[in-house]
Enzyme design. Structure first.
Site, short mmCIF file in Angstrom:
data_model
loop_
_atom_site.label_atom_id
_atom_site.label_comp_id
_atom_site.label_asym_id
_atom_site.label_seq_id
_atom_site.Cartn_x
_atom_site.Cartn_y
_atom_site.Cartn_z
CG ASP A 77 -2.11 0.65 1.19
OD1 ASP A 77 -2.39 1.58 0.08
OD2 ASP A 77 -2.99 0.85 1.88
CG MET A 78 2.96 4.83 -1.77
SD MET A 78 2.33 6.31 -2.19
CE MET A 78 3.98 7.10 -2.48
CG ASN A 79 -2.92 4.44 2.41
OD1 ASN A 79 -3.79 4.50 1.81
ND2 ASN A 79 -2.30 3.24 3.27
CG ASP A 118 -9.18 2.63 -0.20
OD1 ASP A 118 -8.68 1.28 -0.36
OD2 ASP A 118 -8.38 3.49 0.43
#
Ligand code: DGJ
Length: 756
Positions: free
Chosen positions: A478-480, A548
């Site tokens: 992931d990379m938020n 998402d």
């Protein structure tokens, strides 16, 4: 031979099955673009390039009195700033004396079998049987800077790739712009289709006429972003799924990018694509080179449906790598929407056991399992299992899950750091942050400076240690957040313009190390859903969490937009709870599954809370998906309806490559009182063969109201036998939808010659 050179006319021709790309070394040595479009069997289109004296369009010195010749109006194969081409440029070089100019002249070429590769960057791969490479060296007239143009031709795929390498053989220079490719088309009838969006609403289609001046799709966020996508289409005005000339361009890159179309003063369209020049500046010392990422081009004269399928095949067969490139993917259950950060081993095991009973094959533990990660403001960077939540570590949990005969996966977010973490306390300089400024925080986190080798080593060792110790079959990367305050403590002041691209190179280096060290793991890319859904990531990871937003109805349009440039096999899609957590919308379980099955299918809800009826349905869904997964993921994908604001329904179809079997799904977006009849025309079948069409299940309202004709799609109600041509040109009826969001599914199977 896909690449030809006519020595006499100095014309290069690149041929694919249905397209031709031509360029010519012009009379003063510049490389002119002659043509890209529908396949020309033989001959040079050099007569297309003409000039007249237009005024205010200078000419190179060598042209002398030849005032008809100007770099400002002649179509260029790779445009450079500062020497009379005033249109958007690919290359801008600042020399040691401060001058900013480059005039690129043909030097040499080489044709070879196989597809070139790019050092440190992802790229389409293909062997000697499947591709050819053309390399053209252009040298700057007054310096020792060279541009090596690379072309890869994958004839059978109707694909031409481009990249370029800037080499400096002289004193140090600065690159101010180093875009990957330029396409100068002598036409002004093109629309640009781009895919804009935002978090939880990615890749909405937008189209508009290219006009005098520039239109762009771009990201300056350090990632390819939710907001725009580095896949764009230029198409003939009015083009549709099956009609019209279309050019598709996909940048194999995951950082800031620019895609720009400019119509010039004489109605020619220039398109350029590459790393975004804003904030970019790269030092090239003597003997050094810079590689600009690859652009994948495809052209079709039959509309963007075929264009998409060209990209799907190419991505599946020549971009994605590894074990899961073309094999079955396990049906997973991810715990995020069910538990968020509130996890314990006991609870996870109980959820996994319940998911196992339903037939899911892979259990994924998402965020919250490491360091002090009880919420999103702490723990990132500390890649050690949280002993309170996982007393026996990741390895202990993995063992328990495997003992249930399930695969096991974890979530990681390697590129980030929270200030409340041991890593930050030990290495506060390891994050991107400009001196003298407080950094911008997003989701309570800062960005790790993975342009630095020691930071990457730490991540590889700490996360890799877990992957070695525990039996992990799947990892979600992931990379938020986006990059800001881009400044690296390890980079000299004058070279800070390199950091954003060095970050991406660091990312690729890290991903390459992980996927090579753990080749059996199924890797899924993610960035707050689909914030980094690009061809670069697909080189390392065969699937990416699409959004998402798990609301089935919104997902229809997100997956629709994504399907223009990327294959179904790349789109992670899950059934979640109803009412949906993002939108509050209620949708039937069957519809949620129908939509998620147009991707890499899984579940993301607390299945322990479902009643028996829903559990039985889920068992049936998983059984069905396993039967048709290969067709859906690796077959030919057709969008049967546009998905826009006011659509009545959405429908899509997957057809096996041998055209024996197809699956069609349709979802009602807007039920009407006193409804109109809906029909859908199928695609991709054999015209003269007979097919049996089976409506697999009734709509929800028809199920509840047995006997009414709402569920009937043909007089016999259950199945229809029809020729492929009838199904494609006449179509099939949809049932009368009585409620919003009902859905229906058809399976279409070819009949034996004798049955037909
Ligand atoms: C964003 C992802 O897209 C979600 O699926 C989930 O993994 C969260 N991050 C976890 O923090």
């Amino acid at each position: 031979m896909a690449i030809l050179f006519d020595e006499k006319k100095k014309v290069f021709t690149l041929q694919t099955k249905n397209s031709t790309w031509q360029m010519q070394v012009g009379r003063y040595g510049h490389l002119w673009h002659l043509y890209y479009g529908r396949r020309i069997q033989e001959g040079a289109l050099d007569y297309l390039v003409r000039g007249i004296n237009r005024g205010f369009c200078g000419a190179p010195y060598e042209a002398g009195e030849d005032r008809e010749y100007s770099l400002d109006t002649y179509p260029q194969e790779y445009s450079a700033y500062g020497t009379g081409d005033y249109r958007t440029s690919c290359l801008s070089v600042e020399h040691g004396d401060g001058s900013r100019a480059a005039e690129l002249l043909f030097d040499s070429y080489e044709i070879r079998k196989g597809k070139y590769g790019l050092s440190g960057l992802p790229a389409v791969w293909a062997g000697e049987e499947e591709a050819e490479t053309l390399q053209i060296v252009l040298r700057d007239k007054a310096s020792l800077v060279e541009t090596v143009l690379l072309y890869g031709v994958l004839e059978e795929y109707d694909v031409i790739t481009r990249a370029c390498v800037i080499r400096n053989k002289g004193e140090g220079v600065w690159l101010e712009r180093a875009l990957s490719a330029c396409l100068d088309l002598q036409r002004d009838d093109l629309e640009m289709i781009t895919f804009y969006g935002r978090h939880t609403m990615e890749r909405s289609l937008e189209r508009g006429m290219c006009r005098h001046g520039k239109i762009t799709a771009e990201s300056m966020r350090g990632t390819s972003s939710h907001q725009e996508n580095p896949f764009v289409i230029l198409c003939e005005k009015g083009a549709g799924e099956e009609w019209g000339e279309c050019y598709g361009m996909s940048l194999v890159y995951s950082g800031s990018f620019l895609a720009e179309a400019e119509v010039d003063q004489i109605n020619q369209t220039r398109f350029v694509m590459g790393i975004h020049p804003e904030g970019f500046r790269w030092r090239l010392e003597k003997g050094e080179s810079f590689t600009a990422p690859e652009v994948i081009f495809s052209f079709t004269s039959s509309g963007y449906g075929e264009l998409s399928r060209n990209f799907h095949r190419l991505c599946q067969e020549h971009l994605i790598r590894g074990k899961y490139r073309n094999t079955r993917r396990p049906v997973l259950l991810n715990n995020w929407e069910a538990m968020e950060f509130h996890i314990t081993e006991e609870d996870l095991v109980s959820l996994a056991a319940s998911a196992k009973e339903l037939g899911t094959e892979l259990f994924v533990m998402d965020d919250g399992w490491f360091g002090g990660r009880d919420h999103d403001r702490c723990g990132l960077g500390d890649w050690t299992p949280n002993a309170r939540k996982l007393p026996e570590g990741v390895a202990g949990l993995a063992k328990k899950i495997h003992d249930m005969d399930m695969m096991f996966g974890i979530w990681i977010e390697p590129e980030m750091i929270n200030e409340d973490s041991d890593l930050y306390r030990a290495h506060p300089d390891w994050c991107l942050r400009a001196p003298g400024r407080t950094p911008n925080r997003e989701r309570g986190q800062l960005v790790l400076d993975i342009s630095r080798r020691e930071v990457r080593d730490y991540l590889f060792d700490s996360i890799g240690g877990i992957l070695k110790e525990a039996e992990v079959d799947y990892v979600k990367w992931d990379m938020n957040r986006n990059l800001s305050d881009v400044w690296s403590a390890a980079c000299p002041a004058l070279r800070q313009g390199e950091v954003s691209h060095r970050y991406v190179l660091g990312l690729y280096d890290l991903m390459e190390r992980f996927v090579s060290a753990f080749p059996d793991i199924l890797w899924e890319g993610c960035s707050g859903g689909g914030g980094r859904f690009d061809a670069g990531i697909l080189y390392y990871m065969p699937q990416i969490w699409c959004s998402d937003n798990t609301d089935a109805i919104e997902r229809i349009s997100i997956q629709y937009g994504t399907s223009f440039g990327y294959p179904v096999s790349a789109m992670g899609a899950h059934v979640s709870v109803s009412p949906n957590l993002q939108t509050g919308r209620r949708t039937p379980l069957e519809t949620r599954a129908a939509v998620a099955m147009a991707g890499v299918f899984g579940y993301e809800l607390d299945v322990r809370r479902l009643d028996q009826e829903d559990r039985e349905r889920i068992k049936e869904q998983i059984r069905w998906y396993k039967q048709y997964q290969e067709l859906i993921l690796y077959g030919d994908y057709y969008r049967l309806t546009p998905v826009g604001e006011n659509g009545e329904f959405a429908a899509w179809q997957s057809v096996s490559r041998d055209q024996q079997t197809a699956v069609v799904s349709a979802v009602c977006l807007h039920a009407r009182s006193n409804p109109i009849f809906l029909r859908v025309r199928l695609k991709g079948l054999k015209e003269n063969r007979w097919y049996r069409v089976r409506q697999e299940r009734l709509t929800e309202s028809a199920r509840e109201d047995k006997g009414q004709e709402a569920g009937a799609f043909c007089p016999e109600e259950k199945e229809l036998i029809c020729q492929g041509s009838g199904l494609m040109y006449g179509g099939v009826n949809l049932p009368v939808f009585k409620r919003d969001y009902e859905s229906v599914r058809y399976v279409i199977e070819i009949l034996d010659e004798k049955e037909g």
